[in-house]
Design a protein around this motif. Sequence first.
Motif, mmCIF file in Angstrom:
data_model
loop_
_atom_site.group_PDB
_atom_site.id
_atom_site.type_symbol
_atom_site.label_atom_id
_atom_site.label_comp_id
_atom_site.label_asym_id
_atom_site.label_seq_id
_atom_site.Cartn_x
_atom_site.Cartn_y
_atom_site.Cartn_z
ATOM 1 N N UNK A 45 11.578 -25.580 46.821
ATOM 2 C CA UNK A 45 11.727 -23.980 46.892
ATOM 3 C C UNK A 45 12.653 -23.381 45.819
ATOM 4 N N UNK A 46 13.484 -24.083 45.171
ATOM 5 C CA UNK A 46 14.386 -23.300 43.943
ATOM 6 C C UNK A 46 13.234 -22.794 42.803
ATOM 7 N N UNK A 47 12.031 -23.361 42.799
ATOM 8 C CA UNK A 47 11.278 -22.775 41.811
ATOM 9 C C UNK A 47 9.907 -22.481 42.416
ATOM 10 N N UNK A 48 10.029 -21.900 43.708
ATOM 11 C CA UNK A 48 9.209 -20.907 44.350
ATOM 12 C C UNK A 48 7.970 -21.886 45.001
ATOM 13 N N UNK A 49 8.152 -23.027 44.968
ATOM 14 C CA UNK A 49 6.954 -23.985 45.350
ATOM 15 C C UNK A 49 7.239 -24.331 46.928
ATOM 16 N N UNK A 50 6.423 -24.823 47.546
ATOM 17 C CA UNK A 50 6.456 -25.176 49.052
ATOM 18 C C UNK A 50 6.106 -26.659 49.197
ATOM 19 N N UNK A 51 7.083 -27.561 49.934
ATOM 20 C CA UNK A 51 7.046 -28.830 50.165
ATOM 21 C C UNK A 51 7.296 -29.242 51.545
ATOM 22 N N UNK A 52 6.577 -30.187 52.206
ATOM 23 C CA UNK A 52 7.143 -30.229 53.360
ATOM 24 C C UNK A 52 8.383 -31.121 53.267
ATOM 25 N N UNK A 53 9.304 -31.285 54.503
ATOM 26 C CA UNK A 53 10.506 -31.980 54.296
ATOM 27 C C UNK A 53 10.359 -33.289 53.599
ATOM 28 N N UNK A 54 11.094 -33.641 52.617
ATOM 29 C CA UNK A 54 11.117 -34.710 51.768
ATOM 30 C C UNK A 54 12.311 -35.030 51.078
ATOM 31 N N UNK A 55 13.045 -36.189 51.310
ATOM 32 C CA UNK A 55 14.225 -36.693 50.948
ATOM 33 C C UNK A 55 14.193 -37.938 50.434
ATOM 34 N N UNK A 56 14.970 -38.396 49.124
ATOM 35 C CA UNK A 56 14.974 -39.473 48.449
ATOM 36 C C UNK A 56 16.532 -39.940 48.569
ATOM 37 N N UNK A 57 16.670 -41.203 48.787
ATOM 38 C CA UNK A 57 17.944 -41.820 48.903
ATOM 39 C C UNK A 57 17.922 -43.050 47.842
#
Length: 134
Positions: A45-57
């Motif tokens: 989102x910071x670069x104006x793109x859309x991505x479904x919820x995704x988190x890496x740990x």
Amino acid sequence: MNANNGIISQISRYAVTETIDRFAAILQAKGITVFARIDQQAEAEKVGLSLPPTQLLLFGNPKAGTSLMVAEPTIALDLPLKVLAWEATDGKVWLSYNDPNYLKQRFSLSDELVKNIAIIAPLIYQALSSADRQ
């Protein structure tokens, strides 16, 4: 549970953030270090793109990982361990991670060494169970 190209994916009944929260709480309770949490949706989102919820740990235990890297330095490409919580286009949430047996084969690890990373499966089971966190 799905296995594909050395990646195991398990369905989660929780949203992406809660899935990662639950897993991180278990790691903390076990004294396992969380090195980083990356919200890839927020970064997109910071670069104006859309991505479904995704988190890496990214997480691990230097006592366990060091012996792996001494035996096979290139395993550091896959360490620390990682889990990825992501929402598919159908709205289902998955928790994915590298199959320890895949890493065993990829890096020619002994059975004794692979035990250091095989702990991931029961921790994921605990995080995805409907019981309260322990």
